[in-house]
Design a protein around this motif. Structure first.
Motif, PDB file in Angstrom:
ATOM      1  N   PRO A  33      -6.156 -28.545  -5.296  1.00 52.61           N
ATOM      2  CA  PRO A  33      -7.218 -27.934  -6.087  1.00 52.61           C
ATOM      3  C   PRO A  33      -8.538 -28.696  -5.945  1.00 52.61           C
ATOM      4  N   THR A  34      -9.611 -27.966  -6.081  1.00 50.94           N
ATOM      5  CA  THR A  34     -10.959 -28.539  -6.103  1.00 50.94           C
ATOM      6  C   THR A  34     -11.702 -27.910  -7.268  1.00 50.94           C
ATOM      7  N   VAL A  35     -12.877 -28.413  -7.554  1.00 52.75           N
ATOM      8  CA  VAL A  35     -13.693 -27.832  -8.612  1.00 52.75           C
ATOM      9  C   VAL A  35     -13.954 -26.362  -8.303  1.00 52.75           C
ATOM     10  N   ASP A  36     -14.118 -26.028  -7.029  1.00 52.22           N
ATOM     11  CA  ASP A  36     -14.342 -24.630  -6.639  1.00 52.22           C
ATOM     12  C   ASP A  36     -13.135 -23.750  -6.953  1.00 52.22           C
ATOM     13  N   GLY A  37     -11.970 -24.350  -7.121  1.00 50.45           N
ATOM     14  CA  GLY A  37     -10.757 -23.600  -7.431  1.00 50.45           C
ATOM     15  C   GLY A  37     -10.554 -23.350  -8.917  1.00 50.45           C
ATOM     16  N   LEU A  38     -11.520 -23.782  -9.724  1.00 50.84           N
ATOM     17  CA  LEU A  38     -11.442 -23.542 -11.160  1.00 50.84           C
ATOM     18  C   LEU A  38     -12.136 -22.225 -11.486  1.00 50.84           C
ATOM     19  N   GLY A  39     -11.560 -21.497 -12.415  1.00 47.04           N
ATOM     20  CA  GLY A  39     -12.239 -20.309 -12.908  1.00 47.04           C
ATOM     21  C   GLY A  39     -13.540 -20.721 -13.575  1.00 47.04           C
ATOM     22  N   ALA A  40     -14.517 -19.831 -13.569  1.00 41.55           N
ATOM     23  CA  ALA A  40     -15.829 -20.153 -14.132  1.00 41.55           C
ATOM     24  C   ALA A  40     -15.738 -20.555 -15.600  1.00 41.55           C
ATOM     25  N   LEU A  41     -14.934 -19.837 -16.380  1.00 42.19           N
ATOM     26  CA  LEU A  41     -14.786 -20.159 -17.793  1.00 42.19           C
ATOM     27  C   LEU A  41     -14.087 -21.509 -17.982  1.00 42.19           C
ATOM     28  N   THR A  42     -13.124 -21.799 -17.136  1.00 42.04           N
ATOM     29  CA  THR A  42     -12.416 -23.079 -17.200  1.00 42.04           C
ATOM     30  C   THR A  42     -13.378 -24.230 -16.947  1.00 42.04           C
ATOM     31  N   LEU A  43     -14.195 -24.103 -15.908  1.00 43.19           N
ATOM     32  CA  LEU A  43     -15.173 -25.142 -15.601  1.00 43.19           C
ATOM     33  C   LEU A  43     -16.159 -25.306 -16.756  1.00 43.19           C
ATOM     34  N   ALA A  44     -16.638 -24.198 -17.284  1.00 38.99           N
ATOM     35  CA  ALA A  44     -17.590 -24.264 -18.396  1.00 38.99           C
ATOM     36  C   ALA A  44     -16.968 -24.938 -19.618  1.00 38.99           C
ATOM     37  N   HIS A  70     -11.693 -40.458 -17.776  1.00 38.16           N
ATOM     38  CA  HIS A  70     -10.271 -40.404 -17.431  1.00 38.16           C
ATOM     39  C   HIS A  70      -9.413 -40.463 -18.691  1.00 38.16           C
ATOM     40  N   ASP A  71      -9.738 -41.406 -19.574  1.00 34.29           N
ATOM     41  CA  ASP A  71      -8.955 -41.564 -20.804  1.00 34.29           C
ATOM     42  C   ASP A  71      -9.121 -40.377 -21.743  1.00 34.29           C
ATOM     43  N   PHE A  72     -10.267 -39.724 -21.706  1.00 33.18           N
ATOM     44  CA  PHE A  72     -10.463 -38.526 -22.519  1.00 33.18           C
ATOM     45  C   PHE A  72      -9.478 -37.442 -22.083  1.00 33.18           C
ATOM     46  N   TRP A  73      -9.350 -37.234 -20.776  1.00 38.56           N
ATOM     47  CA  TRP A  73      -8.366 -36.254 -20.282  1.00 38.56           C
ATOM     48  C   TRP A  73      -6.958 -36.663 -20.712  1.00 38.56           C
ATOM     49  N   MET A  74      -6.587 -37.909 -20.438  1.00 37.84           N
ATOM     50  CA  MET A  74      -5.225 -38.373 -20.692  1.00 37.84           C
ATOM     51  C   MET A  74      -4.864 -38.320 -22.174  1.00 37.84           C
ATOM     52  N   THR A  75      -5.778 -38.762 -23.029  1.00 36.72           N
ATOM     53  CA  THR A  75      -5.496 -38.806 -24.460  1.00 36.72           C
ATOM     54  C   THR A  75      -5.383 -37.412 -25.054  1.00 36.72           C
ATOM     55  N   ARG A  76      -6.324 -36.550 -24.731  1.00 38.16           N
ATOM     56  CA  ARG A  76      -6.312 -35.217 -25.345  1.00 38.16           C
ATOM     57  C   ARG A  76      -5.127 -34.392 -24.900  1.00 38.16           C
ATOM     58  N   ASN A  77      -4.545 -34.739 -23.747  1.00 39.44           N
ATOM     59  CA  ASN A  77      -3.417 -33.986 -23.221  1.00 39.44           C
ATOM     60  C   ASN A  77      -2.074 -34.692 -23.390  1.00 39.44           C
ATOM     61  N   GLY A  78      -2.073 -35.813 -24.103  1.00 38.55           N
ATOM     62  CA  GLY A  78      -0.824 -36.510 -24.392  1.00 38.55           C
ATOM     63  C   GLY A  78      -0.095 -36.994 -23.154  1.00 38.55           C
ATOM     64  N   PRO A 105      -5.507 -30.279 -26.616  1.00 40.73           N
ATOM     65  CA  PRO A 105      -5.160 -30.269 -25.192  1.00 40.73           C
ATOM     66  C   PRO A 105      -5.921 -29.202 -24.423  1.00 40.73           C
ATOM     67  N   PHE A 106      -6.038 -29.453 -23.158  1.00 37.51           N
ATOM     68  CA  PHE A 106      -6.697 -28.528 -22.243  1.00 37.51           C
ATOM     69  C   PHE A 106      -5.591 -27.965 -21.365  1.00 37.51           C
ATOM     70  N   GLU A 107      -5.019 -26.854 -21.792  1.00 39.51           N
ATOM     71  CA  GLU A 107      -3.869 -26.275 -21.095  1.00 39.51           C
ATOM     72  C   GLU A 107      -4.339 -25.427 -19.916  1.00 39.51           C
ATOM     73  N   LEU A 108      -3.730 -25.679 -18.777  1.00 40.45           N
ATOM     74  CA  LEU A 108      -4.132 -25.022 -17.533  1.00 40.45           C
ATOM     75  C   LEU A 108      -3.006 -24.182 -16.961  1.00 40.45           C
ATOM     76  N   TYR A 109      -3.381 -23.158 -16.223  1.00 38.82           N
ATOM     77  CA  TYR A 109      -2.404 -22.354 -15.492  1.00 38.82           C
ATOM     78  C   TYR A 109      -3.092 -21.763 -14.267  1.00 38.82           C
ATOM     79  N   ARG A 110      -2.287 -21.407 -13.293  1.00 38.28           N
ATOM     80  CA  ARG A 110      -2.818 -20.770 -12.089  1.00 38.28           C
ATOM     81  C   ARG A 110      -2.769 -19.267 -12.295  1.00 38.28           C
TER      82      ARG A 110
END
Length: 119
Positions: A33-44, A70-78, A105-110
């Protein structure tokens, strides 16, 4: 929307997000994955959450912006590591941890479009 490469906090957050996606069993291993592979709403949503957290806490990062992102991602997502694991002094560690958990958490899916989306 372009990612501000000058912002170490946001860049580290996005790197952690992409790493998490890449190591998800549902992701295609031959197409990292790259930033370009994120949906527009997800990136926003990702950048908005970073901006909000950063505005509230950046004065306490003391030059550790990338580590904080980095820690913000890790902490908020447990993820088992983060602000609370001993690398940040208190009270900053506790304040950052509580704030990251409050964001949730920032839950992601493809998606069917092959892009990474969030709920």
């Amino acid at each position: 929307m372009l990612l501000d490469r000058e912002n170490e906090f946001k860049q580290a957050f996005m790197d952690a997000l992409l790493f998490a996606v890449q190591h998800d069993e549902d992701w295609l291993p031959d197409r990292p994955p790259t930033v370009d592979g994120l949906g527009a709403l997800t990136l926003a949503k990702a950048l908005n959450s970073c901006t909000t957290f950063e505005r509230a806490a950046a004065s306490y990062f003391k030059g550790r912006d990338a580590e904080a992102g980095h820690d913000f991602w890790m902490t908020r997502n447990g993820e088992g590591v983060g602000f609370w694991d001993g690398d940040w002094p208190d009270p900053a560690a506790t304040i950052f941890t509580v704030a990251a958990h409050a964001v949730g958490p920032f839950e992601l899916y493809r998606g069917d479009d092959g892009k990474v989306h969030t709920l």
